[in-house]
Design a protein around this motif. Sequence first.
Motif, PDB file in Angstrom:
ATOM      1  N   GLN A  87       0.848  -1.190   0.000  1.00  0.00           N
ATOM      2  CA  GLN A  87       0.000   0.000   0.000  1.00  0.00           C
ATOM      3  C   GLN A  87       0.885   1.242   0.000  1.00  0.00           C
ATOM      4  O   GLN A  87       1.749   1.399   0.855  1.00  0.00           O
ATOM      5  N   ILE A  88       0.640   2.108  -0.984  1.00  0.00           N
ATOM      6  CA  ILE A  88       1.348   3.380  -1.089  1.00  0.00           C
ATOM      7  C   ILE A  88       0.304   4.472  -0.922  1.00  0.00           C
ATOM      8  O   ILE A  88      -0.662   4.519  -1.679  1.00  0.00           O
ATOM      9  N   SER A  89       0.489   5.325   0.076  1.00  0.00           N
ATOM     10  CA  SER A  89      -0.505   6.369   0.342  1.00  0.00           C
ATOM     11  C   SER A  89       0.210   7.647   0.750  1.00  0.00           C
ATOM     12  O   SER A  89       1.398   7.656   1.051  1.00  0.00           O
ATOM     13  N   GLY A  90      -0.553   8.723   0.755  1.00  0.00           N
ATOM     14  CA  GLY A  90       0.012   9.992   1.173  1.00  0.00           C
ATOM     15  C   GLY A  90      -1.008  11.099   1.075  1.00  0.00           C
ATOM     16  O   GLY A  90      -2.152  10.880   0.690  1.00  0.00           O
ATOM     17  N   GLU A  91      -0.546  12.280   1.452  1.00  0.00           N
ATOM     18  CA  GLU A  91      -1.436  13.432   1.394  1.00  0.00           C
ATOM     19  C   GLU A  91      -0.622  14.669   1.068  1.00  0.00           C
ATOM     20  O   GLU A  91       0.403  14.933   1.688  1.00  0.00           O
ATOM     21  N   ARG A  92      -1.096  15.390   0.061  1.00  0.00           N
ATOM     22  CA  ARG A  92      -0.497  16.676  -0.286  1.00  0.00           C
ATOM     23  C   ARG A  92      -1.416  17.747   0.280  1.00  0.00           C
ATOM     24  O   ARG A  92      -2.585  17.825  -0.065  1.00  0.00           O
ATOM     25  N   SER A  93      -0.857  18.544   1.186  1.00  0.00           N
ATOM     26  CA  SER A  93      -1.682  19.566   1.826  1.00  0.00           C
ATOM     27  C   SER A  93      -1.912  20.735   0.876  1.00  0.00           C
ATOM     28  O   SER A  93      -1.084  21.037   0.021  1.00  0.00           O
ATOM     29  N   LYS A  94      -3.055  21.353   1.061  1.00  0.00           N
ATOM     30  CA  LYS A  94      -3.435  22.489   0.221  1.00  0.00           C
ATOM     31  C   LYS A  94      -2.624  23.708   0.637  1.00  0.00           C
ATOM     32  O   LYS A  94      -2.359  23.910   1.816  1.00  0.00           O
ATOM     33  N   GLU A  95      -2.232  24.505  -0.331  1.00  0.00           N
ATOM     34  CA  GLU A  95      -1.462  25.712  -0.055  1.00  0.00           C
ATOM     35  C   GLU A  95      -2.329  26.700   0.715  1.00  0.00           C
ATOM     36  O   GLU A  95      -3.507  26.872   0.416  1.00  0.00           O
ATOM     37  N   ARG A 115      -2.904   3.786  -3.251  1.00  0.00           N
ATOM     38  CA  ARG A 115      -2.816   2.736  -4.278  1.00  0.00           C
ATOM     39  C   ARG A 115      -2.409   1.450  -3.578  1.00  0.00           C
ATOM     40  O   ARG A 115      -1.558   1.456  -2.682  1.00  0.00           O
ATOM     41  N   ARG A 116      -3.029   0.339  -3.994  1.00  0.00           N
ATOM     42  CA  ARG A 116      -2.750  -0.971  -3.396  1.00  0.00           C
ATOM     43  C   ARG A 116      -2.428  -1.972  -4.490  1.00  0.00           C
ATOM     44  O   ARG A 116      -3.062  -1.962  -5.539  1.00  0.00           O
ATOM     45  N   PHE A 117      -1.457  -2.850  -4.206  1.00  0.00           N
ATOM     46  CA  PHE A 117      -1.040  -3.867  -5.158  1.00  0.00           C
ATOM     47  C   PHE A 117      -0.889  -5.199  -4.427  1.00  0.00           C
ATOM     48  O   PHE A 117      -0.244  -5.265  -3.382  1.00  0.00           O
ATOM     49  N   ARG A 118      -1.474  -6.245  -5.009  1.00  0.00           N
ATOM     50  CA  ARG A 118      -1.298  -7.586  -4.454  1.00  0.00           C
ATOM     51  C   ARG A 118       0.022  -8.142  -4.984  1.00  0.00           C
ATOM     52  O   ARG A 118       0.210  -8.275  -6.183  1.00  0.00           O
ATOM     53  N   LEU A 119       0.920  -8.425  -4.052  1.00  0.00           N
ATOM     54  CA  LEU A 119       2.237  -8.924  -4.437  1.00  0.00           C
ATOM     55  C   LEU A 119       2.190 -10.431  -4.673  1.00  0.00           C
ATOM     56  O   LEU A 119       1.446 -11.145  -4.004  1.00  0.00           O
ATOM     57  N   PRO A 120       2.992 -10.911  -5.604  1.00  0.00           N
ATOM     58  CA  PRO A 120       3.022 -12.353  -5.858  1.00  0.00           C
ATOM     59  C   PRO A 120       3.698 -13.105  -4.708  1.00  0.00           C
ATOM     60  O   PRO A 120       4.336 -12.500  -3.841  1.00  0.00           O
ATOM     61  N   GLU A 121       3.554 -14.405  -4.726  1.00  0.00           N
ATOM     62  CA  GLU A 121       4.073 -15.237  -3.638  1.00  0.00           C
ATOM     63  C   GLU A 121       5.592 -15.227  -3.550  1.00  0.00           C
ATOM     64  O   GLU A 121       6.152 -15.523  -2.504  1.00  0.00           O
ATOM     65  N   ASN A 122       6.268 -14.865  -4.630  1.00  0.00           N
ATOM     66  CA  ASN A 122       7.727 -14.898  -4.605  1.00  0.00           C
ATOM     67  C   ASN A 122       8.348 -13.613  -4.041  1.00  0.00           C
ATOM     68  O   ASN A 122       9.544 -13.403  -4.142  1.00  0.00           O
ATOM     69  N   ALA A 123       7.559 -12.754  -3.415  1.00  0.00           N
ATOM     70  CA  ALA A 123       8.058 -11.489  -2.864  1.00  0.00           C
ATOM     71  C   ALA A 123       8.617 -11.699  -1.462  1.00  0.00           C
ATOM     72  O   ALA A 123       8.012 -12.368  -0.633  1.00  0.00           O
TER      73      ALA A 123
END
Length: 158
Positions: A87-95, A115-123
């Motif tokens: 899972q890659i997430s974040g927040e850009r604050s408003k100016e 954004r989320r990604f299902r990783l394969p078993e070989n990770a």
Amino acid sequence: MSLIPSIFGGRRTNVLDPFSLDIWDPFDGLFQSPLSNLPSSARETAQLVSTKIDWKETPEAHVFRADLPGMKKEEVKVEVEDGNILQISGERSKEQEEKTDKWHRVERSSGKFLRRFRLPENAKLEEVKATMENGVLTVTVPKVEEKKPQVKSIQISG
């Protein structure tokens, strides 16, 4: 009365008044972003939600690259959850707006992304590394080495 149906952009014309005719342009809006019909708050969120991320697999690892211009590494989180979900997430604050400021155009987006990604078993989940340089986040997930089958030669007698 409508000369041109409202499905063609909602324009209204009066048949009896020749000066009220609004010519329908079939190319009007064709080259606009699909987000342009959304309210501004939804556009901001949708732009960040659609953060572009590349995922490539090399013989050694899975590599994720995300363009996050203007963001600091403190504003981004990289997590592995449920065993194999990256899972890659974040927040850009408003100016901050000053009362004396007069904005002419606001195109840079602010808000949260995920954004989320299902990783394969070989990770190898315990060896995930992330770096951020020049607004590009790179997440490297090493792969488990494939065990090559051992081959034993057998002498043929006779």
